[in-house]
Design a protein around this motif. Structure first.
Motif, PDB file in Angstrom:
ATOM      1  N   LYS A  47      -0.237  -4.619  -8.570  1.00 36.02           N
ATOM      2  CA  LYS A  47      -0.820  -5.118  -7.323  1.00 36.02           C
ATOM      3  C   LYS A  47      -1.902  -4.146  -6.876  1.00 36.02           C
ATOM      4  O   LYS A  47      -1.697  -2.924  -6.905  1.00 36.02           O
ATOM      5  CB  LYS A  47       0.245  -5.248  -6.238  1.00 36.02           C
ATOM      6  N   ILE A  48      -3.061  -4.677  -6.489  1.00 32.37           N
ATOM      7  CA  ILE A  48      -4.174  -3.822  -6.107  1.00 32.37           C
ATOM      8  C   ILE A  48      -4.719  -4.219  -4.742  1.00 32.37           C
ATOM      9  O   ILE A  48      -4.456  -5.298  -4.228  1.00 32.37           O
ATOM     10  CB  ILE A  48      -5.320  -3.868  -7.144  1.00 32.37           C
ATOM     11  N   HIS A 104       1.349  -1.080  -6.379  1.00 29.38           N
ATOM     12  CA  HIS A 104       2.624  -0.931  -7.095  1.00 29.38           C
ATOM     13  C   HIS A 104       2.713  -2.002  -8.166  1.00 29.38           C
ATOM     14  O   HIS A 104       1.906  -2.926  -8.220  1.00 29.38           O
ATOM     15  CB  HIS A 104       3.826  -1.017  -6.142  1.00 29.38           C
ATOM     16  N   ARG A 105       3.711  -1.860  -9.023  1.00 27.70           N
ATOM     17  CA  ARG A 105       3.940  -2.832 -10.087  1.00 27.70           C
ATOM     18  C   ARG A 105       4.610  -4.075  -9.520  1.00 27.70           C
ATOM     19  O   ARG A 105       5.482  -3.993  -8.660  1.00 27.70           O
ATOM     20  CB  ARG A 105       4.832  -2.224 -11.172  1.00 27.70           C
ATOM     21  N   LEU A 106       4.190  -5.228 -10.015  1.00 25.98           N
ATOM     22  CA  LEU A 106       4.788  -6.486  -9.588  1.00 25.98           C
ATOM     23  C   LEU A 106       5.951  -6.921 -10.484  1.00 25.98           C
ATOM     24  O   LEU A 106       6.694  -7.839 -10.141  1.00 25.98           O
ATOM     25  CB  LEU A 106       3.721  -7.593  -9.584  1.00 25.98           C
ATOM     26  N   LEU A 113      13.159  -6.736  -3.567  1.00 26.73           N
ATOM     27  CA  LEU A 113      12.329  -5.562  -3.252  1.00 26.73           C
ATOM     28  C   LEU A 113      11.680  -5.038  -4.520  1.00 26.73           C
ATOM     29  O   LEU A 113      12.123  -5.321  -5.636  1.00 26.73           O
ATOM     30  CB  LEU A 113      13.156  -4.473  -2.571  1.00 26.73           C
ATOM     31  N   SER A 114      10.622  -4.274  -4.331  1.00 24.67           N
ATOM     32  CA  SER A 114       9.882  -3.687  -5.443  1.00 24.67           C
ATOM     33  C   SER A 114      10.305  -2.235  -5.641  1.00 24.67           C
ATOM     34  O   SER A 114      10.177  -1.413  -4.725  1.00 24.67           O
ATOM     35  CB  SER A 114       8.378  -3.746  -5.173  1.00 24.67           C
ATOM     36  N   LEU A 115      10.832  -1.932  -6.834  1.00 25.01           N
ATOM     37  CA  LEU A 115      11.205  -0.550  -7.140  1.00 25.01           C
ATOM     38  C   LEU A 115       9.988   0.359  -7.098  1.00 25.01           C
ATOM     39  O   LEU A 115      10.064   1.506  -6.635  1.00 25.01           O
ATOM     40  CB  LEU A 115      11.871  -0.478  -8.519  1.00 25.01           C
ATOM     41  N   ALA A 116       8.858  -0.148  -7.590  1.00 26.48           N
ATOM     42  CA  ALA A 116       7.630   0.661  -7.603  1.00 26.48           C
ATOM     43  C   ALA A 116       7.158   0.959  -6.188  1.00 26.48           C
ATOM     44  O   ALA A 116       6.669   2.058  -5.906  1.00 26.48           O
ATOM     45  CB  ALA A 116       6.548  -0.059  -8.398  1.00 26.48           C
ATOM     46  N   GLN A 117       7.281  -0.020  -5.292  1.00 26.40           N
ATOM     47  CA  GLN A 117       6.889   0.194  -3.898  1.00 26.40           C
ATOM     48  C   GLN A 117       7.773   1.268  -3.257  1.00 26.40           C
ATOM     49  O   GLN A 117       7.292   2.128  -2.508  1.00 26.40           O
ATOM     50  CB  GLN A 117       6.994  -1.115  -3.121  1.00 26.40           C
ATOM     51  N   MET A 118       9.076   1.221  -3.561  1.00 24.88           N
ATOM     52  CA  MET A 118       9.987   2.220  -3.014  1.00 24.88           C
ATOM     53  C   MET A 118       9.658   3.616  -3.556  1.00 24.88           C
ATOM     54  O   MET A 118       9.662   4.609  -2.806  1.00 24.88           O
ATOM     55  CB  MET A 118      11.436   1.835  -3.349  1.00 24.88           C
ATOM     56  N   GLU A 119       9.342   3.700  -4.856  1.00 21.26           N
ATOM     57  CA  GLU A 119       8.951   4.986  -5.443  1.00 21.26           C
ATOM     58  C   GLU A 119       7.689   5.522  -4.786  1.00 21.26           C
ATOM     59  O   GLU A 119       7.568   6.717  -4.490  1.00 21.26           O
ATOM     60  CB  GLU A 119       8.735   4.826  -6.944  1.00 21.26           C
TER      61      GLU A 119
END
Length: 455
Positions: free
Chosen positions: A330-331, A343-345, A356-362
């Motif tokens: 996601k950009i 983050h990664r989708l 939820l997005s693991l990448a967003q949490m990271e």
């Protein structure tokens, strides 16, 4: 500067050109040509089309890939030569070109340095072959990515036009494997096409890097985020008298802190290249400030998917250069054509029936002053929950020493509550000295899960 690689493959190196070197040996254009011609004759005489290629040293690998491409073969590049990896790919190749026997049942051509080979002209090809790379992936079956010589040539030509002015009479050294797309392009194909010698060995220790920097006035370092993050500590965070001319980083995100530390030691910020095996290089940046945006390469068109904000690219590095490819990142697109990676989708999970997005949490964890790196994984034992593996900054380590793990856990949970509901927060927290990564600096799911084995 188009067709740089194709033109070089058609003509070969000059006789006295330096192809590769290490601390005790060099390979000149004439020796390299003799080696390639010798391998070409063996490959050209074989009806086998699909050849797996693997070699520890880059000079032997380069000779093998040139000979196979010129013979019109399909070159299969595994991510590594472990027995399990080769068994998974057994269906994908019929012969092996390698510096050691890897299979008893496949046709085999040995790669070795032979100094007494007769001088022969560079092989002429009526049809250049192609490559198939297998991504290691974090889980699941290896994915085959086919690359034509035209796609590889397009990327090599763009790299040269973008960075050549900053590489005066440079030699190339690398800490990453040539078996993967990043090392293949930056250490083998681009240096060959641009007549830049490369170190045939892999640099594994900071002392070895310092040796070559002192030995050679202009050096280009090709490395990974994991390796660059460890390097400043080995250099005691001190400014070095001698430094590489250019430093490249790819394979994953390089932290802003690591970029600053490299600048402290070498007086320059690494050039980060964003891309993948499938897409090739998409964009680049230097992190002179936090959250620096990415600049697409000149041949790459960028868009944001209106539905989910996914990165869309149109590129000559793809099988179809006229169609848009939707990526899993996601950009946020800026007005000047640059973009920010959010983050990664493809890392969306359900926790307590909430997506939820693991990448967003990271990403949110990494904005906390205690956190250097963060990895969030979904655990299944003793029940479904999230686990967070965190490497701490000096401030975070001080808090851990002074107030204990529970205090650090609570600080980070409070930070996550700004974007996530309490029921979705990680239940298990680990603070290892470093996150486990493979040789390419990529996190592997199975290795991350072992961090949570110990209670």
């Amino acid at each position: 500067m188009n067709n740089l690689l194709i033109n070089w493959l058609n003509t070969g190196p000059k006789t006295q050109q330096l192809i590769s070197f290490n601390h005790h040996d060099i390979v000149t254009g004439s020796l390299f040509t003799a080696h390639v011609a010798h391998l070409f004759e063996q490959l050209n005489a074989s009806p086998i089309k699909r050849w797996l290629l693997a070699a520890e040293t880059s000079d032997l690998f380069a000779a093998g890939i040139c000979a196979a491409l010129l013979a019109g073969k399909q070159v299969i590049l595994p991510s590594n030569t472990q027995g399990g990896t080769l068994n998974e790919l057994n269906h994908a190749f019929d012969g092996i070109i390698a510096d050691q026997p890897l299979s008893e049942v496949k046709h085999f051509i040995l790669l070795k340095k032979e100094m007494g080979l007769a001088n022969k002209p560079w092989p002429q090809s009526s049809q250049i072959g192609d490559l198939v790379l297998f991504t290691s992936g974090s889980s699941g079956e290896p994915k085959a990515i086919q690359k034509s010589i035209e796609q590889l040539d397009a990327e090599v030509s763009v790299l040269e036009s973008t960075f050549a002015s900053r590489l005066p009479q440079c030699s190339v050294v690398s800490t990453v494997s040539h078996q993967h797309i990043y090392g293949l392009l930056f250490k083998i194909l681009w240096p060959l096409a641009a007549s830049r010698p490369f170190l045939s060995d892999l640099i594994e220790y900071p002392e070895t890097l310092s040796y070559y920097i002192a030995l050679m006035p202009n050096l280009c370092l090709v490395s990974s985020p994991a390796q660059l993050s460890r390097l400043p500590e080995a250099l005691e965070f001190e400014q070095q008298q001698l430094a590489p001319s250019l430093i490249f980083s790819s394979g994953g995100p390089l932290s802003y802190e690591a970029s600053q530390h490299i600048h402290t030691c070498y007086g320059q910020f690494p050039i980060e290249v964003f891309g993948s095996t499938e897409t090739g290089g998409v964009a680049y940046r230097r992190q002179m400030s936090p959250n620096r945006t990415w600049l697409p390469f000149s041949q790459i068109d960028i868009a944001s998917n209106p539905e989910d904000g996914a990165l869309m690219i149109k590129s000559p590095y793809l099988a179809s250069d006229s169609e848009w490819l939707k990526c899993d990142d996601k950009i946020e697109l800026a007005a000047d054509g640059r973009f920010t990676l959010l983050h990664r989708l493809d890392r969306i999970v359900k926790v307590e029936e909430k997506r939820l997005s693991l990448a967003q949490m990271e990403g949110l964890l990494c904005t906390h002053p205690f956190v250097k790196e963060a990895a969030v994984v979904q655990l299944t034992e003793p029940r479904m929950m999230l686990g967070a593996a965190i490497t701490l900054t000096e401030q975070g380590l001080a808090q851990l020493d002074d107030s204990g793990k529970l205090s650090v856990n609570n600080h980070l949970k409070k930070h996550l509550l700004s974007e996530f509901e309490r029921v979705t927060l990680p239940r298990r927290w680990r603070y290892p000295e470093a996150l486990p990564v493979n040789a390419q600096g990529k996190r592997i799911q199975t290795d991350l899960l072992t961090v949570f084995n110990d209670d």
